[in-house]
Scaffold this active site. Structure first.
Site, short mmCIF file in Angstrom:
data_model
loop_
_atom_site.label_atom_id
_atom_site.label_comp_id
_atom_site.label_asym_id
_atom_site.label_seq_id
_atom_site.Cartn_x
_atom_site.Cartn_y
_atom_site.Cartn_z
N ARG A 32 -13.20 32.80 -58.85
CA ARG A 32 -13.99 31.61 -58.44
C ARG A 32 -13.89 30.52 -59.50
O ARG A 32 -13.81 29.33 -59.17
CB ARG A 32 -15.43 31.99 -58.16
CG ARG A 32 -15.49 33.03 -57.04
CD ARG A 32 -16.64 32.88 -56.10
NE ARG A 32 -16.45 33.82 -55.01
CZ ARG A 32 -17.33 34.72 -54.59
NH1 ARG A 32 -18.53 34.75 -55.13
NH2 ARG A 32 -17.05 35.54 -53.61
N GLU A 176 -26.94 47.09 -48.80
CA GLU A 176 -26.08 46.03 -48.24
C GLU A 176 -24.86 46.63 -47.54
O GLU A 176 -23.84 46.91 -48.16
CB GLU A 176 -25.60 45.07 -49.35
CG GLU A 176 -24.71 43.97 -48.80
CD GLU A 176 -24.22 42.96 -49.85
OE1 GLU A 176 -24.50 43.15 -51.05
OE2 GLU A 176 -23.58 42.00 -49.45
N LYS A 218 -29.83 44.06 -46.81
CA LYS A 218 -29.02 42.84 -46.95
C LYS A 218 -27.86 42.92 -45.97
O LYS A 218 -26.80 43.48 -46.28
CB LYS A 218 -28.52 42.73 -48.39
CG LYS A 218 -27.61 41.53 -48.64
CD LYS A 218 -27.50 41.21 -50.12
CE LYS A 218 -26.49 40.11 -50.38
NZ LYS A 218 -26.54 39.60 -51.75
N SER A 260 -24.52 35.27 -47.52
CA SER A 260 -23.97 34.07 -46.88
C SER A 260 -22.54 34.30 -46.40
O SER A 260 -22.10 33.69 -45.42
CB SER A 260 -24.07 32.85 -47.80
OG SER A 260 -23.35 33.02 -49.00
N GLY A 261 -21.79 35.17 -47.10
CA GLY A 261 -20.53 35.69 -46.56
C GLY A 261 -19.42 34.69 -46.29
O GLY A 261 -18.59 34.95 -45.42
N GLY A 262 -19.41 33.56 -46.99
CA GLY A 262 -18.31 32.62 -46.78
C GLY A 262 -18.59 31.59 -45.68
O GLY A 262 -17.71 30.78 -45.36
N ARG A 291 -22.38 32.67 -52.75
CA ARG A 291 -21.67 31.39 -52.57
C ARG A 291 -22.57 30.32 -51.97
O ARG A 291 -22.49 29.15 -52.34
CB ARG A 291 -20.43 31.62 -51.70
CG ARG A 291 -19.33 32.30 -52.44
CD ARG A 291 -18.32 32.92 -51.50
NE ARG A 291 -18.84 34.13 -50.87
CZ ARG A 291 -18.17 34.90 -50.03
NH1 ARG A 291 -16.95 34.56 -49.67
NH2 ARG A 291 -18.70 35.99 -49.51
P1 13P Z 1 -22.35 35.78 -50.57
O1 13P Z 1 -23.66 35.14 -50.20
O2 13P Z 1 -21.41 34.86 -51.30
O3 13P Z 1 -21.73 36.51 -49.41
O4 13P Z 1 -22.67 36.88 -51.67
C1 13P Z 1 -23.77 37.67 -51.49
C2 13P Z 1 -23.50 38.99 -52.07
O5 13P Z 1 -24.19 39.42 -52.96
C3 13P Z 1 -22.41 39.80 -51.52
O6 13P Z 1 -22.49 41.11 -52.02
#
Ligand code: 13P
Length: 342
Positions: A32, A176, A218, A260-262, A291
């Protein structure tokens, strides 16, 4: 023990607040940083985290921060350890404890998350260092042949083993199971895979005696694959996500904290807002964005100390918008406030 777990979980999903996931592994963080034009190094990773954690006003919207092991042991430039800096602002320090998703034996295109070896001892050390919650991310991909039942089962089993060990150590586990949205699949397929994964995860959590009141989930939002030609509206995403969760997540779980996942910053915020406007749910509906909270700040900063204040303004803005979405009070007009305040 169970009171402490319940109290920590409740603090993490306090009204108007959510979690900053700043637990990128060194490899992910370096990618990143490079993409933002910054030469990666331990000092740059530390500086970015200092930028985020010292942003004035962000703690109004942030209940907890997930750290990576390196960051957990780092300090501000004037010597305050990061966990203490967060605690001093009333923000709960958390720690990522998995060691990453590795190829699954016998199903090499699928992944199994590792990190159980020595976990009991690591959790005790993290608790002593101030961590009160943890994260473990399982990764499930979708295509014509995936996910296999095998992949879902072993990841659910590992998530529950992790969660049980966390609770023994008085640490709230964030569970998660991320169903990835890479690919061409439809939202229908994403919903059925997400349901199957959540069903397996909650079976294992029950089998392994995890206290549901002392954990947070999550999940991914239910989206069509990013390359699917048929993209649903934000309302449909919000409805399908809530339907899937209502079918599979027991009401005893205190909170759902989405990744948020992209998704674009505005999509991730708008969809969270819509879900919070769709009436009361059995659990709090909040966020644990990586992100979705940091990307704009990183792009602005670019490793340049002259840009520090502007980058912090970006992060403060996203934390404010996402905190408002957590109450169902976000609007597109809020996005324009930053532009006019500069
Ligand atoms: P993102 O919100 O960027 O998907 O990251 C959250 C996260 O902790 C993924 O494991």
């Amino acid at each position: 023990m169970s009171d402490e777990l319940r109290e920590t979980a409740a603090a993490l999903v306090a009204q108007g607040k959510g979690i900053l996931a700043a637990d990128e592994s060194n490899g992910t963080m370096d990618k990143r940083l490079k993409a933002a034009g910054v030469e990666p190094s331990e000092e740059m990773r530390r500086s970015l985290r200092e930028l985020l954690f010292t942003t004035e006003g962000a703690a109004q919207h942030i209940s907890g921060v997930i750290l990576y092991d390196e960051t957990f042991r780092q300090s501000t430039s004037d010597g305050t350890p990061f966990p203490q800096l967060l605690q001093d602002q009333g923000v709960v320090p958390g720690i990522k404890v998995d060691t990453g998703a590795k190829p699954l034996a016998g199903a090499e295109e699928e992944k199994i998350t590792e990190g159980l070896d020595g976990l009991r001892e690591r959790l005790a050390e993290y608790y002593d260092g101030g961590a009160r919650f943890a994260k473990w991310r399982a990764v499930i991909g979708i295509d014509d042949h995936r996910p296999s039942r095998y992949c879902i089962h072993v990841n659910a089993h590992a998530l529950a083993r992790y969660a049980a060990l966390c609770q023994e150590a008085r640490i709230v586990p964030i569970v998660e199971p991320e169903v990835l949205m890479d690919g061409v699949h439809t939202i229908d397929r994403a919903e059925s895979v997400s349901e199957a994964v959540l069903a397996a995860v909650f079976d294992e959590l029950r089998e392994q005696r995890v206290l549901l009141e002392g954990m947070l989930l999550k999940p991914n939002m239910v989206l069509a694959g990013y390359d699917c030609s048929d993209q649903p509206t934000d309302d449909v995403v919000a409805e399908r996500t809530l339907r899937c969760l209502r079918r599979r997540v027991p009401a005893a779980v205190p909170g759902i904290v989405f990744l948020s996942g992209g998704q674009s910053d505005e999509d991730a915020t708008t969809r969270l807002n819509l879900m919070n406007q769709m009436g009361p749910q059995p659990w709090e509906i909040s966020f644990s964005y990586g992100r979705g909270l940091q990307a704009a700040a990183l792009t602005t900063w670019q490793g340049n100390s002259d840009k520090l204040a502007a980058a912090q303004a970006q992060y403060r803005h996203r934390a404010k918008c996402t905190g408002a979405a957590r109450r169902g009070e976000y609007s597109g007009a809020m996005e324009r406030e930053l532009a006019t305040s500069r």
